[in-house]
Design a protein around this motif. Structure first.
Motif, PDB file in Angstrom:
ATOM      1  N   SER A  95       0.829  -1.193   0.000  1.00 12.69           N
ATOM      2  CA  SER A  95       0.000   0.000   0.000  1.00 12.69           C
ATOM      3  C   SER A  95       0.876   1.261   0.000  1.00 12.69           C
ATOM      4  O   SER A  95       1.844   1.339   0.756  1.00 12.69           O
ATOM      5  CB  SER A  95      -0.875  -0.043   1.247  1.00 12.69           C
ATOM      6  OG  SER A  95      -1.834   0.924   1.152  1.00 12.69           O
ATOM      7  N   THR A 100      -1.456   3.185  -7.999  1.00 11.50           N
ATOM      8  CA  THR A 100      -2.552   3.981  -8.567  1.00 11.50           C
ATOM      9  C   THR A 100      -2.008   5.221  -9.263  1.00 11.50           C
ATOM     10  O   THR A 100      -2.487   5.597 -10.343  1.00 11.50           O
ATOM     11  CB  THR A 100      -3.531   4.378  -7.443  1.00 11.50           C
ATOM     12  OG1 THR A 100      -3.952   3.186  -6.802  1.00 11.50           O
ATOM     13  CG2 THR A 100      -4.730   5.126  -7.965  1.00 11.50           C
ATOM     14  N   THR A 101      -0.985   5.827  -8.676  1.00 10.22           N
ATOM     15  CA  THR A 101      -0.414   7.029  -9.302  1.00 10.22           C
ATOM     16  C   THR A 101       0.167   6.667 -10.666  1.00 10.22           C
ATOM     17  O   THR A 101       0.027   7.426 -11.633  1.00 10.22           O
ATOM     18  CB  THR A 101       0.680   7.627  -8.386  1.00 10.22           C
ATOM     19  OG1 THR A 101       0.165   7.725  -7.077  1.00 10.22           O
ATOM     20  CG2 THR A 101       1.114   8.986  -8.868  1.00 10.22           C
TER      21      THR A 101
HETATM   22  N1  LIG Z   1      -1.112  14.418  -5.436  1.00  9.42           N
HETATM   23  C1  LIG Z   1      -0.523  13.862  -4.382  1.00  9.42           C
HETATM   24  N2  LIG Z   1      -0.072  14.630  -3.363  1.00  9.42           N
HETATM   25  C2  LIG Z   1       0.529  14.084  -2.289  1.00  9.42           C
HETATM   26  N3  LIG Z   1       0.729  12.762  -2.142  1.00  9.42           N
HETATM   27  C3  LIG Z   1       0.301  11.950  -3.107  1.00  9.42           C
HETATM   28  C4  LIG Z   1      -0.346  12.445  -4.280  1.00  9.42           C
HETATM   29  N4  LIG Z   1      -0.667  11.392  -5.072  1.00  9.42           N
HETATM   30  C5  LIG Z   1      -0.244  10.285  -4.419  1.00  9.42           C
HETATM   31  N5  LIG Z   1       0.332  10.624  -3.253  1.00  9.42           N
HETATM   32  C6  LIG Z   1       0.939   9.716  -2.281  1.00  9.42           C
HETATM   33  O1  LIG Z   1       1.742   8.818  -3.004  1.00  9.42           O
HETATM   34  C7  LIG Z   1       1.710   7.534  -2.392  1.00  9.42           C
HETATM   35  C8  LIG Z   1       1.314   6.488  -3.410  1.00  9.42           C
HETATM   36  O2  LIG Z   1      -0.081   6.594  -3.628  1.00  9.42           O
HETATM   37  P1  LIG Z   1      -0.871   5.536  -4.511  1.00  9.42           P
HETATM   38  O3  LIG Z   1      -2.326   5.791  -4.330  1.00  9.42           O
HETATM   39  O4  LIG Z   1      -0.361   5.610  -5.891  1.00  9.42           O
HETATM   40  O5  LIG Z   1      -0.436   4.180  -3.831  1.00  9.42           O
HETATM   41  P2  LIG Z   1      -0.998   2.718  -4.090  1.00  9.42           P
HETATM   42  O6  LIG Z   1       0.165   1.864  -4.291  1.00  9.42           O
HETATM   43  O7  LIG Z   1      -2.016   2.728  -5.164  1.00  9.42           O
HETATM   44  O8  LIG Z   1      -1.655   2.429  -2.696  1.00  9.42           O
HETATM   45  P3  LIG Z   1      -2.946   1.510  -2.373  1.00  9.42           P
HETATM   46  O9  LIG Z   1      -2.585   0.139  -2.806  1.00  9.42           O
HETATM   47  O10 LIG Z   1      -3.101   1.633  -0.907  1.00  9.42           O
HETATM   48  O11 LIG Z   1      -4.099   2.090  -3.143  1.00  9.42           O
HETATM   49  C9  LIG Z   1       0.757   7.615  -1.225  1.00  9.42           C
HETATM   50  O12 LIG Z   1       1.501   7.787  -0.044  1.00  9.42           O
HETATM   51  C10 LIG Z   1      -0.051   8.863  -1.528  1.00  9.42           C
HETATM   52  O13 LIG Z   1      -0.455   9.488  -0.355  1.00  9.42           O
END
Ligand SMILES: Nc1ncnc2c1ncn2[C@@H]1O[C@H](COP(=O)(O)OP(=O)(O)OP(=O)(O)O)[C@@H](O)[C@H]1O
Length: 655
Positions: A95, A100-101
């Motif tokens: 996580s 997702t980003t």
């Molecule tokens: N625009 C933004 N501003 C600040 N932090 C961000 C932004 N976009 C993403 N993050 C941070 O980047 C990190 C990665 O987020 P992301 O949603 O891509 O993770 P993930 O691997 O998809 O997590 P999960 O599996 O829990 O959904 C997280 O800590 C999130 O808070």
């Protein structure tokens, strides 16, 4: 020739103890063929050196010192990969690792809060910002579907929005084909369902969301956590289904948390992310080879996905662990960058970009209908969905009436005798009718619109229409509801308490009360465009209404006695025009009686309604038409404000 891997049943013959063991099998060599030898895939997607940084406050707002400082955070760091049609790529990672980003970046939905560098290519051609939405289909983690529509209706309306220029029979065939492809035909006539009434299952909902995207024949489909919230068997079925879709010349990229080991054979490519870095990307066999060569063997009976994701995750439970696990993750990433798999991948990216005869970017089918046709489809969809909510319809039609019954029961029958409340009771009814009708409108909007707004957010990003069009379609549908509901309310209250017995005045009374009710709903919608939280909108509306009736009505404090600034402000309130109109409608030409009881000290100074009008709103009868025009002018003004609000929303909503 090179070894590849497959899963082998290991243990009892009945299959109950199927475990994981990798056995080499011989396949065709895939190593760096000469460019001319290689058969080009119909479509390929390359992500090249993508980094994303955001600037963040160091501390929370209540810690002023640290809040003032900012630091730069790297969310994605130099991510590159290449995937071809026919392949399904699973992006794994713990996580917060950036899955997702990364997906948002590929889909061009990253927003403008940070700095993005790097490029996305399709068929070696750079995808421009305006092309993303026409090229990629994106299935979000949450299914935003209308609860009262059937599966077939849901898909048909989406097809009508996307492919309007197709004939009705072509759309019917297309919907049937997509339902068949996603094994949804057996639930075609079942409603989607919601929290309070049953419908299709969670897995079927996911498939409807995927089917909605397939209607436009996308070549690249991105799915964010499509298996979240599903039991592991249904989750597996979804991934297997996606793999089948990929096999039909599509590229499927899916983020996934904890795939079961059986899916090892299903993914064509696996990407592992940690702390925004792509720690590994390759096919499942290469993954096992790579980690084994680094000394990280996958133990027998263990799920390799779990093992490798754990190995590459950073454990922040203590600083020592964090340092050690970060070092390990970094070592693995460096090793991957030096490995042949990485070199081959970058070679493929270069090769696809340098090709002389690059195929065109495959866009989704999109014969967008005209603005009016879209409004028509959205309106029909809204009406069909909301009309099937029986309780909702009953409540919307009767809420004003219930309130009216309460007022009527309290007031009973109006008297003409000034000593028996002839004035006070009438003003009280006008005050209540003006004050309460915006609330009922507001309640409707807060209860019904957020679900539609979520759908509009998603579908507008898919390029089906713009958010303000959904807003317009919604408000077109509220007019008949509001007219009927207010008419029922005034018909009861007006005659039950015995207001002025002139039918023409009753019509005017109804026409006036209609407006605050609609304004309540419209203003709530306007606020819902820019404020995400419906509870905040609720509170904001309540305060606005209280302020409006206080300043505008002149009942709490006479308008002439108010400070000048409030007098000016009162012209901006619809309550001013509404109350003035209602006072004139009820009191103009009304004669009072005065039979003071024995010992009554007050005089019988107020003999007719004109005196009341002169006191409260001097000159109001001469402004009657103007007041009506001013009151009704609030409606188009708010519609315009709503369109602006939903255009602003386009910038506020990232995904
Ligand atoms: N625009 C933004 N501003 C600040 N932090 C961000 C932004 N976009 C993403 N993050 C941070 O980047 C990190 C990665 O987020 P992301 O949603 O891509 O993770 P993930 O691997 O998809 O997590 P999960 O599996 O829990 O959904 C997280 O800590 C999130 O808070």
């Amino acid at each position: 020739m090179k070894d590849s891997y497959s899963m082998q049943a290991n243990g009892q013959k009945n299959g109950s103890n199927e475990s994981f063991k990798f056995v080499p099998e011989k396949t065709t060599d895939v190593q760096s063929p000469a460019p001319s030898d290689q058969k080009q895939p119909p479509c390929c997607l390359s992500v090249s050196k993508v980094s994303y940084t955001v600037s963040e406050r160091v501390g929370p707002w209540w810690d002023i010192q640290s809040y003032r400082k900012k630091w730069t955070r790297q969310i994605l760091n130099d991510v590159s990969f290449h995937v071809e049609s026919g392949q399904i790529m699973g992006i794994l990672g713990n996580s917060g690792s950036g899955k997702t980003t990364l997906l948002d970046t590929i889909a061009g939905r990253i927003g403008n809060t940070g700095t993005l560098i790097g490029e996305v290519f399709v068929n070696g051609r750079k995808v421009k910002q305006a092309q993303f939405q026409d090229c990629f289909s994106y299935v979000l983690q949450s299914d935003n579907l209308l609860s009262y529509l059937t599966v077939e209706e849901t898909l048909t309306f989406t097809a009508q929005l996307a492919l309007r220029q197709h004939s009705a029979s072509t759309i019917r065939k297309k919907v049937a084909a997509v339902m068949a492809e996603l094994s949804l035909s057996h639930v075609a006539n079942t409603v989607i369902g919601g929290r309070i009434f049953p419908g299709i299952s969670g897995g079927e909902r996911r498939r409807v969301s995927i089917a909605s995207q397939l209607l436009q024949d996308p070549k690249v489909i991105l799915l964010d956590e499509p298996t979240t919230g599903l039991d592991s068997m249904t989750a597996n079925q979804i991934v297997v289904l996606l793999a089948e879709l990929a096999r039909r010349d599509r590229i499927i990229i899916v983020t996934i948390h904890q795939p079961r080991s059986e899916l090892f054979r299903v993914f064509s490519r696996i990407a592992i992310m940690s702390c925004g870095e792509l720690v590994f990307c390759g096919d499942p066999g290469e993954m096992v080879d790579f980690f084994s060569s680094r000394g990280y063997e996958c133990p027998e009976y263990c799920n390799p996905f779990d093992i490798y994701v754990d190995l590459t995750s950073v454990d922040t439970r203590s600083s020592e662990r964090e340092a050690a696990t970060y070092r390990r993750m970094h070592d693995i990433t460096s090793a991957y960058r030096r490995a042949e798999i990485y070199q081959r991948m970058t070679w493929k990216i270069r090769q696809s970009c340098q090709r002389a005869n690059k195929p065109m970017i495959p866009f989704k089918s999109k014969e967008s209908p005209s603005c009016m046709s879209k409004l028509g489809v959205l309106h029909r969809r809204t009406v069909r969905n909301l009309f099937r909510d029986r309780m909702g319809v009953i409540m919307r039609l009767s809420q004003n009436l219930i309130y009216g019954m309460f007022v009527a029961f309290f007031v009973m029958h109006l008297d003409d005798d000034v000593t028996k409340g002839a004035l006070q009771d009438r003003i009280g009814i006008i005050y209540q009718a003006m004050g309460a009708s915006p609330y009922t409108g507001m309640l409707n909007a807060v209860a019904l619109f957020p679900a539609m707004r979520a759908i509009a957010d998603q579908e507008s990003k898919d390029g089906l229409y713009q958010k303000w069009q959904m807003f317009l379609a919604y408000i077109i549908h509220i007019f008949p509801f509001s007219i009927i509901s207010v008419f029922i309310f005034t018909s009861f209250l007006y005659w039950a308490v015995g207001m002025h017995p002139d039918p023409w005045r009753f019509m005017c009374f109804t026409a006036v009360i209609m407006v605050p009710h609609i304004i309540g709903e419209l203003l709530t919608l306007v606020l819902l465009g820019v404020v995400q939280d419906p509870n905040m909108v609720n509170s904001g509306m309540a305060l606005l209404n209280i302020a409006g009736i206080m300043v505008g009505s002149g009942f709490l404090r006479s308008t002439q006695q108010m400070p000048l600034v409030f007098q000016w402000l009162s012209y901006l309130t619809f309550q001013k025009y509404g109350c003035e109109l209602l006072i004139v409608t009820e009191f103009y030409g009304l004669n009072f009686t005065c039979n003071p009881p024995v010992g009554f000290q007050g005089g019988c100074l107020i003999k007719d309604g004109n005196i009341v009008i002169d006191q409260l709103y001097p000159g109001a009868p001469s402004r009657y038409t103007l007041d009506f025009l001013m009151l009704y002018a609030f409606l188009p003004a708010l519609v315009l404000l709503g369109i602006i609000s939903f255009k602003i929303r386009d910038r506020l909503v990232r995904r």
